[in-house]
Scaffold this motif. Structure first.
Motif, PDB file in Angstrom:
ATOM      1  N   THR A  13      33.997  53.105  26.827  1.00 30.37           N
ATOM      2  CA  THR A  13      34.728  52.953  28.113  1.00 30.37           C
ATOM      3  C   THR A  13      34.030  52.332  29.181  1.00 30.37           C
ATOM      4  OG1 THR A  13      34.598  55.055  29.116  1.00 30.37           O
ATOM      5  CG2 THR A  13      36.396  54.833  27.574  1.00 30.37           C
ATOM      6  N   PHE A  14      34.866  51.389  29.886  1.00 30.35           N
ATOM      7  CA  PHE A  14      34.111  50.864  31.194  1.00 30.35           C
ATOM      8  C   PHE A  14      34.490  51.521  32.294  1.00 30.35           C
ATOM      9  CE2 PHE A  14      35.429  47.348  27.973  1.00 30.35           C
ATOM     10  CZ  PHE A  14      34.291  46.708  27.826  1.00 30.35           C
ATOM     11  N   ARG A  15      33.665  51.482  33.321  1.00 34.02           N
ATOM     12  CA  ARG A  15      33.837  52.327  34.483  1.00 34.02           C
ATOM     13  C   ARG A  15      35.174  51.908  35.454  1.00 34.02           C
ATOM     14  NH1 ARG A  15      32.395  53.554  39.349  1.00 34.02           N
ATOM     15  NH2 ARG A  15      31.456  51.417  39.576  1.00 34.02           N
ATOM     16  N   ALA A  16      34.928  50.943  36.052  1.00 30.86           N
ATOM     17  CA  ALA A  16      35.841  50.484  36.944  1.00 30.86           C
ATOM     18  C   ALA A  16      36.417  48.959  36.635  1.00 30.86           C
ATOM     19  CB  ALA A  16      35.477  50.325  38.315  1.00 30.86           C
ATOM     20  N   CYS A  17      37.673  49.153  36.289  1.00 35.25           N
ATOM     21  CA  CYS A  17      38.277  47.703  35.999  1.00 35.25           C
ATOM     22  C   CYS A  17      39.600  47.289  36.826  1.00 35.25           C
ATOM     23  CB  CYS A  17      39.172  48.127  34.578  1.00 35.25           C
ATOM     24  SG  CYS A  17      38.069  48.581  33.319  1.00 35.25           S
ATOM     25  N   SER A  18      39.751  46.047  37.213  1.00 34.67           N
ATOM     26  CA  SER A  18      40.848  45.565  37.967  1.00 34.67           C
ATOM     27  C   SER A  18      41.774  44.604  36.821  1.00 34.67           C
ATOM     28  CB  SER A  18      40.301  44.358  38.654  1.00 34.67           C
ATOM     29  OG  SER A  18      39.440  45.009  39.799  1.00 34.67           O
ATOM     30  N   VAL A  19      43.196  44.943  37.219  1.00 32.07           N
ATOM     31  CA  VAL A  19      43.911  44.013  36.189  1.00 32.07           C
ATOM     32  C   VAL A  19      44.603  43.430  37.304  1.00 32.07           C
ATOM     33  CG1 VAL A  19      45.943  43.980  34.908  1.00 32.07           C
ATOM     34  CG2 VAL A  19      44.287  46.019  34.865  1.00 32.07           C
ATOM     35  N   VAL A  20      44.639  41.951  37.388  1.00 37.94           N
ATOM     36  CA  VAL A  20      44.959  40.987  38.269  1.00 37.94           C
ATOM     37  C   VAL A  20      46.533  40.353  37.614  1.00 37.94           C
ATOM     38  CG1 VAL A  20      44.654  38.965  39.835  1.00 37.94           C
ATOM     39  CG2 VAL A  20      42.734  40.588  39.007  1.00 37.94           C
ATOM     40  N   GLY A  21      47.426  40.736  38.225  1.00 38.75           N
ATOM     41  CA  GLY A  21      48.758  40.388  38.229  1.00 38.75           C
ATOM     42  C   GLY A  21      48.813  39.060  38.795  1.00 38.75           C
ATOM     43  N   ASN A  22      50.010  38.430  38.762  1.00 36.28           N
ATOM     44  CA  ASN A  22      49.765  36.875  39.487  1.00 36.28           C
ATOM     45  C   ASN A  22      50.798  37.014  40.569  1.00 36.28           C
ATOM     46  OD1 ASN A  22      48.275  35.901  37.816  1.00 36.28           O
ATOM     47  ND2 ASN A  22      49.436  35.382  36.000  1.00 36.28           N
ATOM     48  N   ALA A  23      51.376  37.928  41.058  1.00 36.77           N
ATOM     49  CA  ALA A  23      52.171  37.952  42.328  1.00 36.77           C
ATOM     50  C   ALA A  23      51.923  37.076  43.331  1.00 36.77           C
ATOM     51  CB  ALA A  23      52.727  39.468  42.530  1.00 36.77           C
ATOM     52  N   GLY A  24      52.793  36.762  44.101  1.00 37.84           N
ATOM     53  CA  GLY A  24      52.632  35.910  45.350  1.00 37.84           C
ATOM     54  C   GLY A  24      51.903  36.654  46.477  1.00 37.84           C
ATOM     55  N   MET A  25      51.855  38.127  46.451  1.00 39.30           N
ATOM     56  CA  MET A  25      51.640  38.927  47.452  1.00 39.30           C
ATOM     57  C   MET A  25      50.136  38.902  47.316  1.00 39.30           C
ATOM     58  SD  MET A  25      51.863  43.078  47.807  1.00 39.30           S
ATOM     59  CE  MET A  25      50.778  43.128  46.600  1.00 39.30           C
ATOM     60  N   GLU A  72      37.054  43.097  46.348  1.00 37.55           N
ATOM     61  CA  GLU A  72      37.189  44.452  45.607  1.00 37.55           C
ATOM     62  C   GLU A  72      37.139  44.079  44.174  1.00 37.55           C
ATOM     63  OE1 GLU A  72      39.873  46.935  48.093  1.00 37.55           O
ATOM     64  OE2 GLU A  72      40.386  47.573  45.747  1.00 37.55           O
ATOM     65  N   ILE A  73      38.281  43.002  43.761  1.00 39.80           N
ATOM     66  CA  ILE A  73      38.491  42.761  42.386  1.00 39.80           C
ATOM     67  C   ILE A  73      37.016  42.605  41.811  1.00 39.80           C
ATOM     68  CG2 ILE A  73      39.229  41.155  40.758  1.00 39.80           C
ATOM     69  CD1 ILE A  73      41.557  40.839  43.009  1.00 39.80           C
ATOM     70  N   ASP A  74      36.028  41.659  42.439  1.00 38.56           N
ATOM     71  CA  ASP A  74      34.960  41.210  41.640  1.00 38.56           C
ATOM     72  C   ASP A  74      33.860  42.510  41.792  1.00 38.56           C
ATOM     73  OD1 ASP A  74      35.508  38.758  41.110  1.00 38.56           O
ATOM     74  OD2 ASP A  74      34.612  37.768  42.937  1.00 38.56           O
ATOM     75  N   SER A  75      33.896  43.450  42.536  1.00 40.06           N
ATOM     76  CA  SER A  75      33.195  44.671  42.422  1.00 40.06           C
ATOM     77  C   SER A  75      33.279  45.409  41.389  1.00 40.06           C
ATOM     78  CB  SER A  75      33.181  45.324  43.930  1.00 40.06           C
ATOM     79  OG  SER A  75      34.483  46.175  43.913  1.00 40.06           O
ATOM     80  N   SER A  76      34.483  45.315  40.555  1.00 41.38           N
ATOM     81  CA  SER A  76      34.604  46.054  39.384  1.00 41.38           C
ATOM     82  C   SER A  76      33.951  45.481  38.251  1.00 41.38           C
ATOM     83  CB  SER A  76      36.245  46.275  39.088  1.00 41.38           C
ATOM     84  OG  SER A  76      36.792  45.051  38.813  1.00 41.38           O
ATOM     85  N   ASN A  77      33.851  46.337  37.047  1.00 43.56           N
ATOM     86  CA  ASN A  77      32.835  45.949  36.231  1.00 43.56           C
ATOM     87  C   ASN A  77      33.669  45.133  35.024  1.00 43.56           C
ATOM     88  OD1 ASN A  77      32.527  49.279  36.361  1.00 43.56           O
ATOM     89  ND2 ASN A  77      30.833  48.321  36.426  1.00 43.56           N
ATOM     90  N   PHE A  78      34.904  45.278  35.155  1.00 52.40           N
ATOM     91  CA  PHE A  78      35.762  44.334  34.032  1.00 52.40           C
ATOM     92  C   PHE A  78      36.923  44.048  34.785  1.00 52.40           C
ATOM     93  CE2 PHE A  78      37.615  43.868  29.910  1.00 52.40           C
ATOM     94  CZ  PHE A  78      36.894  43.681  28.823  1.00 52.40           C
ATOM     95  N   VAL A  79      37.197  42.621  34.470  1.00 52.20           N
ATOM     96  CA  VAL A  79      38.624  42.132  35.146  1.00 52.20           C
ATOM     97  C   VAL A  79      39.246  41.406  34.106  1.00 52.20           C
ATOM     98  CG1 VAL A  79      39.431  40.512  36.915  1.00 52.20           C
ATOM     99  CG2 VAL A  79      36.928  41.718  37.278  1.00 52.20           C
ATOM    100  N   PHE A  80      40.644  41.828  34.085  1.00 49.36           N
ATOM    101  CA  PHE A  80      41.725  41.491  33.291  1.00 49.36           C
ATOM    102  C   PHE A  80      42.457  40.220  34.019  1.00 49.36           C
ATOM    103  CE2 PHE A  80      41.620  44.544  29.839  1.00 49.36           C
ATOM    104  CZ  PHE A  80      41.032  45.368  30.421  1.00 49.36           C
ATOM    105  N   ARG A  81      42.921  39.125  33.510  1.00 49.67           N
ATOM    106  CA  ARG A  81      43.916  38.409  34.018  1.00 49.67           C
ATOM    107  C   ARG A  81      44.748  37.704  33.182  1.00 49.67           C
ATOM    108  NH1 ARG A  81      41.570  36.729  39.185  1.00 49.67           N
ATOM    109  NH2 ARG A  81      39.130  37.414  39.202  1.00 49.67           N
ATOM    110  N   SER A  82      46.049  37.339  33.710  1.00 46.77           N
ATOM    111  CA  SER A  82      46.794  36.545  32.816  1.00 46.77           C
ATOM    112  C   SER A  82      47.470  35.398  33.094  1.00 46.77           C
ATOM    113  CB  SER A  82      48.084  37.586  32.720  1.00 46.77           C
ATOM    114  OG  SER A  82      48.496  38.073  33.832  1.00 46.77           O
TER     115      SER A  82
END
Ligand code: CDP
Length: 339
Positions: A107-119, A128-138
């Motif tokens: 397992t990875f420790r901290a992950c970010s999932v980046v959705g594409n919302a205008g917010m 904060e996103i970059d400080s995680s170990n694993f980043v998902f984007r779509s």
């Protein structure tokens, strides 16, 4: 501005009003009280049992037989049978990895999932996103340059709906278009690309060409194919857990995968509403057009049509599912600016 009525309106899909005062959300998020390891483990086990994520997230030589037939998942409206694709040495088989890069118990420790919302625009969440170990984007979202502060730069897992290859790279028929895909992929470093050949049959070939493009131009990105069994069972899992829509969106799929692979998951850019604290939003953070004051009623309606009345998935319904998960401590949904 706030009416106090909004959260109920939103629970009904936001269809009741296009009045700015009412849709401008006073959405009461379920508080996040920290990650709950027991709840995370239970969730993981339930997903694993239903969708066998570790075995079937990707099509591999280990989980596929040469000559096996995969039934496709969806059809175009005017066709009844989704059809199937036989795995041959010439089409998919030789492009498959022997085994899944997702190891059995890792397992990875901290992950970010980046959705594409205008917010996400002006959210300052990039650090904060970059400080995680694993980043998902779509779906190949623009990153870098002006977007750095808001969405960060790291990517390890990138989904690619085959329609992107068809639409933005002209079906990847010409060498120049393959080259342009390879060049665009450099934005995402070594990220693996997860695409869906067995979704709509007419898109199967373009995913093969995407694979060829990365080989020909020697990009760092493995192109991996989703297993139809996983996608089908993922939807079944969510339908059994209250989702009414006929399929999970990319965002919900990624949140589920992340919660299965990571100890701490934070979602960014999941906000299917046209306003946030009085600010009109674009549908995606990279869209130029923001819902204008002048014609906001039409634009708001368009936004609702996109997020709530999509033929297959419903972002508002999913947002409420994700809020429930946040309440249980399975993941965190970041709303608004990062500190
Ligand atoms: O491929 P799909 O249409 O599902 O998604 P997208 O527009 O590329 O955005 C990726 C994900 O971000 C979606 O699947 C949603 O989960 C989330 N999203 C959201 O929550 N609110 C928005 N306004 C836009 C996207």
């Amino acid at each position: 501005q706030h009416t106090g009525q909004t959260s109920t309106d939103l629970k009904h899909g936001g269809q009741t009003s296009t009045d700015r005062g009412q849709v401008d959300t006073e959405f009461h998020a379920t508080p996040f009280l920290g990650f709950n390891l027991t709840a995370i483990k239970e969730f993981r086990a339930a997903v694993e049992k239903r969708a066998k994520l570790r075995q079937y997230l990707f099509v591999t030589k280990n989980n596929t037989k040469l000559g096996e037939r995969f039934k496709c998942l969806e059809t175009d409206e005017w066709v009844l049978d989704p059809g199937s694709i036989r795995i041959t040495e010439k089409n998919f088989y030789k492009k498959l990895p022997q085994e899944s890069p997702v190891k059995a118990n890792r397992t990875f420790r901290a992950c970010s999932v980046v959705g594409n919302a205008g917010m996400l625009r002006n959210s300052s969440c990039g650090g904060e996103i970059d400080s995680s170990n694993f980043v998902f984007r779509s779906n190949f979202p623009p990153i870098g340059g002006e977007y750095n502060d808001d969405v960060g730069t790291k990517t390890q897992f990138l989904t690619a709906n085959p329609s992107i290859f068809a639409k933005f790279y002209k079906n990847l028929k010409k060498t120049a278009d393959k080259k342009s895909l390879a060049e665009d992929l450099t934005r995402y470093g070594h990220a693996l690309v997860w695409t869906h050949p067995f979704h709509l049959k007419r898109y199967a070939d373009v995913t093969l060409r995407a694979h060829d493009a990365t080989r020909k131009f020697k990009t760092q990105n493995p192109v991996l194919f989703s297993h139809p069994k996983f996608l089908r069972n993922l939807t079944a899992f969510w339908n059994e857990h209250g989702m009414k829509a006929v399929r999970a969106s990319t965002g919900l799929a990624l949140a589920t995968i992340a919660a299965s692979l990571c100890d701490q998951v934070t979602l960014y850019g999941f906000w299917p509403f046209p306003f946030y604290r009085g600010r009109a939003l674009s549908y995606h953070y990279y869209d130029r057009a923001v819902i204008g004051d002048v014609q906001f009623q039409n634009k708001t309606l368009e936004y609702y049509l996109l997020t709530n009345f999509h033929p297959y998935h419903n972002f508002t319904e999913e947002f409420l599912i994700l809020q429930k998960m946040q309440g249980k401590g399975i993941l965190k949904v970041q709303v608004g600016e990062c500190q």
